[in-house]
Design a protein around this motif. Structure first.
Motif, PDB file in Angstrom:
ATOM      1  N   GLY A 156     -23.836 -45.832  48.353  1.00  0.00           N
ATOM      2  CA  GLY A 156     -24.858 -45.466  47.368  1.00  0.00           C
ATOM      3  C   GLY A 156     -24.972 -43.977  47.135  1.00  0.00           C
ATOM      4  O   GLY A 156     -24.001 -43.328  46.776  1.00  0.00           O
ATOM      5  N   VAL A 157     -26.147 -43.415  47.356  1.00  0.00           N
ATOM      6  CA  VAL A 157     -26.414 -42.005  47.042  1.00  0.00           C
ATOM      7  C   VAL A 157     -25.960 -41.039  48.134  1.00  0.00           C
ATOM      8  O   VAL A 157     -26.076 -39.823  47.958  1.00  0.00           O
ATOM      9  CB  VAL A 157     -27.912 -41.770  46.746  1.00  0.00           C
ATOM     10  CG1 VAL A 157     -28.369 -42.616  45.578  1.00  0.00           C
ATOM     11  CG2 VAL A 157     -28.770 -42.027  47.957  1.00  0.00           C
ATOM     12  N   PHE A 163     -23.366 -35.774  51.431  1.00  0.00           N
ATOM     13  CA  PHE A 163     -22.371 -35.308  52.397  1.00  0.00           C
ATOM     14  C   PHE A 163     -21.407 -34.283  51.805  1.00  0.00           C
ATOM     15  O   PHE A 163     -20.848 -33.471  52.538  1.00  0.00           O
ATOM     16  CB  PHE A 163     -21.586 -36.482  52.974  1.00  0.00           C
ATOM     17  CG  PHE A 163     -22.448 -37.409  53.799  1.00  0.00           C
ATOM     18  CD1 PHE A 163     -23.404 -36.918  54.659  1.00  0.00           C
ATOM     19  CD2 PHE A 163     -22.302 -38.780  53.699  1.00  0.00           C
ATOM     20  CE1 PHE A 163     -24.201 -37.762  55.412  1.00  0.00           C
ATOM     21  CE2 PHE A 163     -23.091 -39.639  54.454  1.00  0.00           C
ATOM     22  CZ  PHE A 163     -24.041 -39.126  55.305  1.00  0.00           C
ATOM     23  N   ARG A 164     -21.220 -34.311  50.490  1.00  0.00           N
ATOM     24  CA  ARG A 164     -20.349 -33.335  49.832  1.00  0.00           C
ATOM     25  C   ARG A 164     -21.091 -32.052  49.482  1.00  0.00           C
ATOM     26  O   ARG A 164     -20.501 -31.119  48.956  1.00  0.00           O
ATOM     27  CB  ARG A 164     -19.756 -33.929  48.550  1.00  0.00           C
ATOM     28  CG  ARG A 164     -18.793 -35.064  48.796  1.00  0.00           C
ATOM     29  CD  ARG A 164     -18.262 -35.605  47.496  1.00  0.00           C
ATOM     30  NE  ARG A 164     -17.484 -36.819  47.716  1.00  0.00           N
ATOM     31  CZ  ARG A 164     -16.976 -37.565  46.747  1.00  0.00           C
ATOM     32  NH1 ARG A 164     -17.157 -37.225  45.485  1.00  0.00           N
ATOM     33  NH2 ARG A 164     -16.301 -38.654  47.029  1.00  0.00           N
ATOM     34  N   GLY A 165     -22.384 -32.014  49.727  1.00  0.00           N
ATOM     35  CA  GLY A 165     -23.177 -30.832  49.397  1.00  0.00           C
ATOM     36  C   GLY A 165     -23.464 -30.716  47.915  1.00  0.00           C
ATOM     37  O   GLY A 165     -23.772 -29.648  47.416  1.00  0.00           O
ATOM     38  N   TRP A 174     -26.364 -33.811  41.964  1.00  0.00           N
ATOM     39  CA  TRP A 174     -26.076 -35.227  41.712  1.00  0.00           C
ATOM     40  C   TRP A 174     -26.711 -36.127  42.759  1.00  0.00           C
ATOM     41  O   TRP A 174     -27.021 -37.289  42.479  1.00  0.00           O
ATOM     42  CB  TRP A 174     -24.585 -35.475  41.558  1.00  0.00           C
ATOM     43  CG  TRP A 174     -24.146 -34.978  40.226  1.00  0.00           C
ATOM     44  CD1 TRP A 174     -23.418 -33.862  39.953  1.00  0.00           C
ATOM     45  CD2 TRP A 174     -24.491 -35.546  38.968  1.00  0.00           C
ATOM     46  NE1 TRP A 174     -23.289 -33.704  38.602  1.00  0.00           N
ATOM     47  CE2 TRP A 174     -23.933 -34.724  37.970  1.00  0.00           C
ATOM     48  CE3 TRP A 174     -25.225 -36.659  38.576  1.00  0.00           C
ATOM     49  CZ2 TRP A 174     -24.069 -34.992  36.618  1.00  0.00           C
ATOM     50  CZ3 TRP A 174     -25.364 -36.924  37.229  1.00  0.00           C
ATOM     51  CH2 TRP A 174     -24.782 -36.098  36.263  1.00  0.00           C
ATOM     52  N   PHE A 175     -26.931 -35.614  43.959  1.00  0.00           N
ATOM     53  CA  PHE A 175     -27.655 -36.405  44.956  1.00  0.00           C
ATOM     54  C   PHE A 175     -29.061 -36.717  44.455  1.00  0.00           C
ATOM     55  O   PHE A 175     -29.517 -37.865  44.500  1.00  0.00           O
ATOM     56  CB  PHE A 175     -27.720 -35.678  46.303  1.00  0.00           C
ATOM     57  CG  PHE A 175     -28.689 -36.302  47.271  1.00  0.00           C
ATOM     58  CD1 PHE A 175     -28.415 -37.536  47.836  1.00  0.00           C
ATOM     59  CD2 PHE A 175     -29.880 -35.674  47.591  1.00  0.00           C
ATOM     60  CE1 PHE A 175     -29.306 -38.132  48.711  1.00  0.00           C
ATOM     61  CE2 PHE A 175     -30.777 -36.256  48.467  1.00  0.00           C
ATOM     62  CZ  PHE A 175     -30.492 -37.491  49.035  1.00  0.00           C
ATOM     63  N   ASN A 219     -16.135 -32.074  37.844  1.00  0.00           N
ATOM     64  CA  ASN A 219     -16.659 -31.133  36.843  1.00  0.00           C
ATOM     65  C   ASN A 219     -17.612 -30.124  37.471  1.00  0.00           C
ATOM     66  O   ASN A 219     -17.598 -28.945  37.105  1.00  0.00           O
ATOM     67  CB  ASN A 219     -17.349 -31.886  35.707  1.00  0.00           C
ATOM     68  CG  ASN A 219     -16.359 -32.509  34.751  1.00  0.00           C
ATOM     69  OD1 ASN A 219     -15.270 -31.988  34.553  1.00  0.00           O
ATOM     70  ND2 ASN A 219     -16.733 -33.628  34.169  1.00  0.00           N
ATOM     71  N   SER A 220     -18.425 -30.553  38.430  1.00  0.00           N
ATOM     72  CA  SER A 220     -19.329 -29.630  39.126  1.00  0.00           C
ATOM     73  C   SER A 220     -18.554 -28.577  39.903  1.00  0.00           C
ATOM     74  O   SER A 220     -18.928 -27.399  39.923  1.00  0.00           O
ATOM     75  CB  SER A 220     -20.255 -30.392  40.074  1.00  0.00           C
ATOM     76  OG  SER A 220     -21.138 -31.207  39.371  1.00  0.00           O
ATOM     77  N   LEU A 221     -17.465 -29.002  40.553  1.00  0.00           N
ATOM     78  CA  LEU A 221     -16.631 -28.043  41.295  1.00  0.00           C
ATOM     79  C   LEU A 221     -16.002 -27.017  40.349  1.00  0.00           C
ATOM     80  O   LEU A 221     -15.994 -25.820  40.632  1.00  0.00           O
ATOM     81  CB  LEU A 221     -15.546 -28.778  42.076  1.00  0.00           C
ATOM     82  CG  LEU A 221     -15.991 -29.570  43.294  1.00  0.00           C
ATOM     83  CD1 LEU A 221     -14.809 -30.324  43.899  1.00  0.00           C
ATOM     84  CD2 LEU A 221     -16.619 -28.665  44.339  1.00  0.00           C
ATOM     85  N   ILE A 222     -15.495 -27.498  39.215  1.00  0.00           N
ATOM     86  CA  ILE A 222     -14.877 -26.592  38.240  1.00  0.00           C
ATOM     87  C   ILE A 222     -15.906 -25.598  37.717  1.00  0.00           C
ATOM     88  O   ILE A 222     -15.630 -24.399  37.625  1.00  0.00           O
ATOM     89  CB  ILE A 222     -14.231 -27.402  37.093  1.00  0.00           C
ATOM     90  CG1 ILE A 222     -13.016 -28.180  37.621  1.00  0.00           C
ATOM     91  CG2 ILE A 222     -13.826 -26.484  35.947  1.00  0.00           C
ATOM     92  CD1 ILE A 222     -12.468 -29.212  36.649  1.00  0.00           C
TER      93      ILE A 222
END
Length: 104
Positions: free
Chosen positions: A31-32, A37-39, A43-44, A72-75
Motif C-alpha cells: 500500500g502506502v 521507505f523511498r523518502g 507521494w506518501f 518523475n519526482s527524482l528527475i
C-alpha cells in the motif's frame, strides 16, 4: 512492461538511487509504505490521504502509476539516469517521457 530498474544519480551530490519502472508490486503488497521507505514524502502523504478517503481502493490505481510518479519526482529533484542508452530506449518508449542522462 517487464520489471526494470533504472540507476539514477544526482547531478550535484552524486547520490545514487534505484528507480523501478512498470507495475509497482511493492504498492500492490504494501500500500502506502513504499513511498515512505523511498523518502518520497509528497507521494506518501497523497497516497495516505487517498487511501483513507477511499478505504484503500485508491491503491489499485497507484500500483499502476506510482513508479512513474516516483521517477518523475527524482528527475524534478535533479537526478539523471546513469544507465546506457540501450537500457533507457525501451523504457523511454514505454513511459513516453525523455529521461535525462548524466552524460547529456
Amino acid at each position: 512492461m517487464a520489471f526494470a530498474t533504472l540507476n539514477m544519480k544526482h547531478r550535484q551530490n552524486q547520490n545514487m538511487k534505484k528507480a523501478p519502472v512498470g507495475f509497482s508490486w511493492t504498492v500492490a503488497f504494501f500500500g502506502v509504505l513504499p513511498p515512505l521507505f523511498r523518502g518520497d514524502w509528497k507521494w506518501f502523504l497523497i497516497m495516505l490521504i487517498a487511501a483513507i478517503f477511499t478505504f484503500s481502493i485508491s491503491n489499485i490505481v497507484f500500483m499502476f502509476i506510482y513508479n512513474k510518479l516516483h521517477l518523475n519526482s527524482l528527475i524534478e529533484s535533479g537526478y539523471a539516469a546513469a544507465d546506457s542508452a540501450e537500457v533507457l530506449a525501451p523504457i523511454e518508449a514505454k513511459l513516453g517521457i525523455k529521461i535525462p542522462t548524466i552524460d547529456g
